[in-house]
Scaffold this motif. Sequence first.
Motif, mmCIF file in Angstrom:
data_model
loop_
_atom_site.group_PDB
_atom_site.id
_atom_site.type_symbol
_atom_site.label_atom_id
_atom_site.label_comp_id
_atom_site.label_asym_id
_atom_site.label_seq_id
_atom_site.Cartn_x
_atom_site.Cartn_y
_atom_site.Cartn_z
ATOM 1 N N SER A 48 53.753 -14.449 85.296
ATOM 2 C CA SER A 48 52.819 -13.899 84.304
ATOM 3 C C SER A 48 53.381 -12.632 83.671
ATOM 4 C CB SER A 48 51.460 -13.615 84.958
ATOM 5 O OG SER A 48 50.893 -14.800 85.484
ATOM 6 N N PHE A 49 54.040 -11.808 84.469
ATOM 7 C CA PHE A 49 54.721 -10.635 83.904
ATOM 8 C C PHE A 49 55.786 -11.070 82.904
ATOM 9 C CE2 PHE A 49 52.952 -7.924 87.257
ATOM 10 C CZ PHE A 49 52.845 -6.715 86.603
ATOM 11 N N GLY A 50 56.498 -12.157 83.219
ATOM 12 C CA GLY A 50 57.512 -12.648 82.303
ATOM 13 C C GLY A 50 56.921 -13.078 80.972
ATOM 14 N N LEU A 51 55.723 -13.662 81.009
ATOM 15 C CA LEU A 51 55.061 -14.052 79.764
ATOM 16 C C LEU A 51 54.756 -12.858 78.877
ATOM 17 C CD1 LEU A 51 52.482 -16.813 80.833
ATOM 18 C CD2 LEU A 51 54.561 -17.113 79.474
ATOM 19 N N ASP A 52 54.582 -11.691 79.496
ATOM 20 C CA ASP A 52 54.300 -10.483 78.709
ATOM 21 C C ASP A 52 55.424 -10.161 77.734
ATOM 22 O OD1 ASP A 52 51.887 -10.152 79.954
ATOM 23 O OD2 ASP A 52 52.554 -8.601 81.336
ATOM 24 N N ALA A 53 56.639 -10.659 78.015
ATOM 25 C CA ALA A 53 57.756 -10.420 77.097
ATOM 26 C C ALA A 53 57.470 -11.044 75.732
ATOM 27 C CB ALA A 53 59.049 -10.988 77.677
ATOM 28 N N LEU A 54 56.860 -12.234 75.725
ATOM 29 C CA LEU A 54 56.527 -12.897 74.467
ATOM 30 C C LEU A 54 55.412 -12.144 73.744
ATOM 31 C CD1 LEU A 54 56.566 -16.615 75.663
ATOM 32 C CD2 LEU A 54 58.460 -15.231 74.788
#
Length: 471
Positions: free
Chosen positions: A123-129
């Motif tokens: 979910s943290f990785g999705l924050d990049a988008l």
Amino acid sequence: MNAGRGEKSLKQFAFLLAAQWLRDGVQAVFLLLLARHSLETYGNIMLAMSLGQILLFCSEFGINQHFMLLLASRSSAPSAVFRQITLLKGALFAAGSLVMTGFCLWQGYPPELMALVLIIGLSFGLDALVNSYYVVCQSLGRQDVEGRLRGMAALLGYGGGILAIFSGAGPLATALFKPLESLTALAGAFKMLCRSWRTSAQPLWGAVWSTWKGTLPFTLMALSAILYNKLNIFFLQRFGGAQAVAQYSATWQIVDGISVLASGLLLGKVLFPMFAKLWLNDQTAFVRKARAYAAQLSALALPVMFVLALGSEVIIGLLYGTQYGEAARVQPLLCLCVFFAFVHNLAYYLLLSMGRQMLVLWFFLAGLIVNAALCLTLMPSAPLDGAVWAIVSTKGFVALLTVGACQRSLGLLTVKAAAPLLLSAAGAAALTWAGRQAGFALAGELLALALLLFHLWQSHRTRTAAKEAPC
């Protein structure tokens, strides 16, 4: 016209500041409630958040700054640039997710912890988008849109986590706070994402690479810094388990929070731009102000450390509860990181102002190696104490390198400034010891704190005089 632009800038800053305060506030409430609710779940979630923050950084890897440059150049439509950046971040996110999963398997995490790490970390990785959408908002002057979306996502995510705690939900259900926050923000950016895929613009890989590679040293510096700050938690989970991670995280949240406040707001946002300009235009003033701020930041660190060290049991007890006794025990030692952070961050920004970024990169890589070696050496026999000694020693080592470089170039800490600092610290220690020996511990501590505050006031007067001196 200038007044109008200034008022608009203040409004834009106010939107983002309000959103940041809202998010930090609900996150703090959630983490404190979680820490009091379950020590083990708190430790596991802090581990997952640390891994997620590294994945987020690797998924962005310094791209947002270059994205803003591409938008400002107006060489292509914002939707076209957004598409290329999304593809690049998506590729980095996919690669980082595989590495994170492999790391968890290598560490032998049990199934529930593995699932929790993947739920929060991905979910943290999705924050990049989502952050790409925020960059577009900033380039268009729509910080109000960004602020509202950030605030709404934080309320839904962390608010849901708080409800899960009060309802007695299990760790995996509680961990859904992060995908709820990330998916809410992603839904807000969905329209822009769809529009970008309908564009037929030419690929911009060359433009992205050419703007990206110029600041690769800064990106690698940030990656090294986040790794040597987070490395302890991964080793601590391996050697001490979730409870040791919880104890360490409880005190680290306080100590590191104060350090970040000083480095992120004061040094990064205010002093760094000033020093960068002075180095180009007036190096005499640069040296004078650098010495004055070195003296004042050192003086500021002393009373902060004093309060955190002597009040560790009260502070930890009020915030986290009585089950975090180990956190209170190690906090006095961990407080040394406050002093190291204050002086190191000043030296770091001074070196960047002087164009010495490659030197700083080597310092950070050395710090990463030292921390890994200390973790492997100290933590198997004493996980929590080893983690604290490792981070304190690493912070001190990196501070020694950066401050030493500034000392050789600028004479950063003069004898005139260092003598009152050392005398004040020695005097405070003597008053504290004498008060305890005489049976008046509180009186001795208050006198010691008053001495440190008086020294801080004196250093502030010195810096003010340096500021008012003609350049």
